[in-house]
Design a protein around this motif. Structure first.
Motif, PDB file in Angstrom:
ATOM      1  N   ILE A 101       0.844  -1.209   0.000  1.00 40.57           N
ATOM      2  CA  ILE A 101       0.000   0.000   0.000  1.00 40.57           C
ATOM      3  C   ILE A 101       0.872   1.248   0.000  1.00 40.57           C
ATOM      4  O   ILE A 101       0.590   2.209  -0.725  1.00 40.57           O
ATOM      5  CB  ILE A 101      -0.962  -0.023   1.212  1.00 40.57           C
ATOM      6  N   GLN A 102       1.953   1.235   0.770  1.00 42.09           N
ATOM      7  CA  GLN A 102       2.871   2.377   0.779  1.00 42.09           C
ATOM      8  C   GLN A 102       3.490   2.600  -0.597  1.00 42.09           C
ATOM      9  O   GLN A 102       3.627   3.740  -1.039  1.00 42.09           O
ATOM     10  CB  GLN A 102       3.969   2.169   1.813  1.00 42.09           C
ATOM     11  N   SER A 103       3.842   1.523  -1.283  1.00 44.95           N
ATOM     12  CA  SER A 103       4.415   1.649  -2.626  1.00 44.95           C
ATOM     13  C   SER A 103       3.420   2.297  -3.585  1.00 44.95           C
ATOM     14  O   SER A 103       3.801   3.127  -4.414  1.00 44.95           O
ATOM     15  CB  SER A 103       4.819   0.277  -3.171  1.00 44.95           C
ATOM     16  N   ILE A 104       2.164   1.917  -3.468  1.00 46.59           N
ATOM     17  CA  ILE A 104       1.142   2.503  -4.342  1.00 46.59           C
ATOM     18  C   ILE A 104       0.943   3.981  -4.006  1.00 46.59           C
ATOM     19  O   ILE A 104       0.783   4.807  -4.915  1.00 46.59           O
ATOM     20  CB  ILE A 104      -0.170   1.710  -4.228  1.00 46.59           C
ATOM     21  N   ILE A 105       0.987   4.325  -2.732  1.00 44.11           N
ATOM     22  CA  ILE A 105       0.854   5.737  -2.343  1.00 44.11           C
ATOM     23  C   ILE A 105       2.024   6.551  -2.895  1.00 44.11           C
ATOM     24  O   ILE A 105       1.836   7.648  -3.425  1.00 44.11           O
ATOM     25  CB  ILE A 105       0.752   5.869  -0.803  1.00 44.11           C
ATOM     26  N   TYR A 106       3.249   6.010  -2.798  1.00 47.90           N
ATOM     27  CA  TYR A 106       4.416   6.696  -3.366  1.00 47.90           C
ATOM     28  C   TYR A 106       4.260   6.875  -4.876  1.00 47.90           C
ATOM     29  O   TYR A 106       4.620   7.910  -5.427  1.00 47.90           O
ATOM     30  CB  TYR A 106       5.702   5.932  -3.076  1.00 47.90           C
ATOM     31  N   MET A 107       3.715   5.861  -5.534  1.00 45.23           N
ATOM     32  CA  MET A 107       3.513   5.942  -6.979  1.00 45.23           C
ATOM     33  C   MET A 107       2.522   7.059  -7.321  1.00 45.23           C
ATOM     34  O   MET A 107       2.764   7.857  -8.226  1.00 45.23           O
ATOM     35  CB  MET A 107       3.008   4.611  -7.531  1.00 45.23           C
ATOM     36  N   ILE A 108       1.437   7.124  -6.588  1.00 44.27           N
ATOM     37  CA  ILE A 108       0.419   8.157  -6.843  1.00 44.27           C
ATOM     38  C   ILE A 108       0.999   9.554  -6.613  1.00 44.27           C
ATOM     39  O   ILE A 108       0.783  10.473  -7.425  1.00 44.27           O
ATOM     40  CB  ILE A 108      -0.826   7.914  -5.970  1.00 44.27           C
ATOM     41  N   ILE A 109       1.748   9.723  -5.533  1.00 39.24           N
ATOM     42  CA  ILE A 109       2.375  11.020  -5.257  1.00 39.24           C
ATOM     43  C   ILE A 109       3.343  11.386  -6.374  1.00 39.24           C
ATOM     44  O   ILE A 109       3.385  12.539  -6.830  1.00 39.24           O
ATOM     45  CB  ILE A 109       3.066  11.012  -3.881  1.00 39.24           C
ATOM     46  N   SER A 110       4.130  10.422  -6.838  1.00 37.29           N
ATOM     47  CA  SER A 110       5.082  10.679  -7.923  1.00 37.29           C
ATOM     48  C   SER A 110       4.374  11.076  -9.205  1.00 37.29           C
ATOM     49  O   SER A 110       4.836  11.963  -9.929  1.00 37.29           O
ATOM     50  CB  SER A 110       5.943   9.444  -8.174  1.00 37.29           C
ATOM     51  N   ILE A 111       3.264  10.424  -9.499  1.00 38.69           N
ATOM     52  CA  ILE A 111       2.497  10.780 -10.695  1.00 38.69           C
ATOM     53  C   ILE A 111       1.972  12.205 -10.577  1.00 38.69           C
ATOM     54  O   ILE A 111       2.065  12.993 -11.525  1.00 38.69           O
ATOM     55  CB  ILE A 111       1.347   9.773 -10.919  1.00 38.69           C
ATOM     56  N   ILE A 112       1.451  12.542  -9.397  1.00 39.26           N
ATOM     57  CA  ILE A 112       0.908  13.884  -9.177  1.00 39.26           C
ATOM     58  C   ILE A 112       1.979  14.950  -9.339  1.00 39.26           C
ATOM     59  O   ILE A 112       1.725  16.038  -9.845  1.00 39.26           O
ATOM     60  CB  ILE A 112       0.231  13.966  -7.788  1.00 39.26           C
TER      61      ILE A 112
END
Length: 134
Positions: A101-112
């Motif tokens: 879940i943390q990896s997915i959150i980091y991915m979303i932040i990076s995309i943003i």
């Protein structure tokens, strides 16, 4: 020769770096999805060996007793060992899912962050490229 060559190089460099960061974060996010879907397959070797079977778990408990050289050795019955094994296995799998879940959150932040950064700097690079010295 272009007037704002340094500015253009900077803008394209930011575009390149943002694409590289975005690619790495997407790969990490995809791995996070696998961690959530099947945490047993993404465990580290040490964690996997620890919870592979109840017998191995019991051996790891005995080994930890020897490592800490405690005066009071913890001796558990087979039933207590099995209960502790199930608790440990559940805790390890939950921790693995949380890492996913943390990896997915980091991915979303990076995309943003990276996508707007890329588009802003690509437009900036084009503007710098259009201007020429007279």
């Amino acid at each position: 020769m272009r007037k704002n060559l340094v500015g253009m190089i900077y803008a394209y460099l930011v575009c390149f770096v943002s694409v590289c960061v975005l690619l790495g974060c997407i790969i990490s996010g995809l791995y996070g999805i696998f961690k959530i879907m099947s945490p047993e397959t993404t465990l580290s070797r040490r964690e996997r060996d620890k919870i592979l079977t109840a017998e191995r778990f019991k051996l790891s408990l005995e080994k930890s007793n020897k490592v800490f050289k405690s005066e009071k050795k913890i001796i558990l019955s087979d039933e207590e060992t099995k209960v502790k094994y199930e608790e440990e296995k559940k805790a390890i799998l939950i921790a693995e899912k949380q890492e996913g879940i943390q990896s997915i959150i980091y991915m979303i932040i990076s995309i943003i962050v990276c996508i707007p950064l890329y588009f802003i700097h690509s437009k900036l690079a084009k503007k710098f490229g259009e201007k020429e010295v007279v």
